[in-house]
Scaffold this motif. Sequence first.
Motif, short mmCIF file in Angstrom:
data_model
loop_
_atom_site.label_atom_id
_atom_site.label_comp_id
_atom_site.label_asym_id
_atom_site.label_seq_id
_atom_site.Cartn_x
_atom_site.Cartn_y
_atom_site.Cartn_z
N LYS A 433 0.84 -1.21 0.00
CA LYS A 433 0.00 0.00 0.00
C LYS A 433 0.88 1.25 0.00
N ASP A 437 0.87 3.88 -3.00
CA ASP A 437 0.37 5.25 -2.79
C ASP A 437 1.47 6.28 -3.04
N ALA A 440 1.55 6.59 -6.74
CA ALA A 440 0.33 7.26 -7.23
C ALA A 440 0.39 8.76 -6.95
N ASN A 441 1.16 9.15 -5.92
CA ASN A 441 1.31 10.59 -5.60
C ASN A 441 2.57 11.18 -6.24
N HIS A 471 3.03 6.51 3.71
CA HIS A 471 1.79 6.08 3.04
C HIS A 471 1.26 4.75 3.56
#
Length: 473
Positions: A433, A437, A440-441, A471
């Motif tokens: 995760k 994340d 993704a950021n 994250h």
Amino acid sequence: MYDKITPPTTGAKITFKNGEPVVPENPIIPFIQGDGTGIDIWPATEKVLDAAVAKAYKGQRKISWFRVYAGDEACDLYGTYQYLPQDTLTAIEEYGVAIKGPLTTPVGGGIRSLNVALRQIFDLYTCVRPCRYYAGTPSPHKTPEKLDVIIYRENTEDIYLGIEWKQGSEIGDRLIKFLNEELIPATPEHGKKQIPLDAGIGIKPISKTGSQRLVRRAIKHALLLPKNKQQVTLVHKGNIMKYTEGAFRDWGYELATSEFRNETVTERESWILGNKEKNANLSLEENARMIDPGFDSLTPEKKAQIVKEVETTLNTIWESHGNGKWKEKIMVNDRIADSIFQQIQTRPDEYSILATMNLNGDYLSDAAAAIVGGLGMGPGANIGDSCAIFEATHGTAPKHAGLDRINPGSVILSGVMMLEFMGWQEAADLVKKGLGDAIANSQVTYDLARLMEPPVEPLKCSEFADAIIKHFG
Ligand SMILES: NC(=O)C1=CN([C@@H]2O[C@H](COP(=O)(O)OP(=O)(O)OC[C@H]3O[C@@H](n4cnc5c(N)ncnc54)[C@H](OP(=O)(O)O)[C@@H]3O)[C@@H](O)[C@H]2O)C=CC1
Ligand SMILES: O=C(O)CCC(=O)C(=O)O
Ligand SMILES: [Mg+2]
């Protein structure tokens, strides 16, 4: 017991029972930092894995890391040419599960690969390299999210056995003479072929045992996947190397249809069954013609052989696999190696587990990693029956060493594979995760930053580790 290293004072050993790890709450895990960028990647990896375990288990579980040495740093500690000291081998054998950074192998001379040596010494016959896409990862490919494959690479034989003779060496010359003058003339199918007298010679052993134990593991993994991913593709260059690569394919099918008869269907069997399902009155010969487009131009013997194949298939598995039941089985098919390199790009979603020999798997795992973002996103595991060593697909990337810029993603994800192997799924999920994340950021290292549109300011290797931890959520 150890010459220059001391195990942690707290923690216990991971043991193996029937090939499965038995993991205490506080396992001791040896690690090799690795050459080149290992100096950047390992601290980032250790930090992320420790943070995930601490968060997931609130102190109930903890890894006690045991630093062991290989490669250049082993020579610094143990002396010249001590690339793989006995201490390191003893520690890995004793503690069963280890993780490593990359190790340098010189080209064209010098020592043979330490990475390969570790796999062979501990009989880590399965190299597992998953290539899946994390949302937001930039890729040169248009649809990288469609690729979700796991490469199962035979890890102990093939040309990696390293049995070769240098051009002009006394034994190399003797071998060529022996082959040219005795063995080749004694083998009619080789006709008048001769090996050039100025050739280097390498041996490529592919064994039935090695091939089948690899394919067995691949099929067992397929059984655990969702139905739409239950497929094992045997990758080979059997059209050219019939008795090594072609045999790998044949032994793979043999294993699938003997040990896993009820769980598998081969692609050709599925065609035969499907043809009969569409037309119950189809003759054996018509069915044979449909599975082999060149049927009419074959010799009578070859035609008879294919008709027999159809008959045998229908006689043996119509009951268990017919009337569409085969659609619930693991599909076992095969593809020629050069073709699979283009197919993972043109039809990525048609593949799941790719079972390969050693060299093909080495090439294919770099190529597949490139589709999902590059070598910074390519984890791996080397697994045997009583030992496992986790390591990334990539090497030491020496030009980036010590600059705190390389992507630690592959070794971190290899750590995720290790946590999953240990049954520590909660910690593994946190890392996945966090990494997903962060990407993704757009919090990524240079390799992904340069591919992003518009390009983003890259994080350092250490900063990427911190971003992953932030994250976790
Ligand atoms: N298991 C192991 O330990 C392995 C060891 N090796 C050894 O490593 C040495 C170097 O091999 P080499 O052929 O240069 O291959 P490498 O995999 O080390 O590096 C090649 C290129 O791939 C990219 N790359 C590699 N790792 C990463 C990463 N973590 N993050 C982002 N990009 C990465 C970089 O590309 P760019 O510069 O374009 O960004 C790098 O220059 C050799 O001695 C080889 O034998 C090789 C493979 C496996
Ligand atoms: O051991 C080496 O130097 C290279 C090995 C390799 O490329 C691999 O296993 O993917
Ligand atoms: Mg490689």
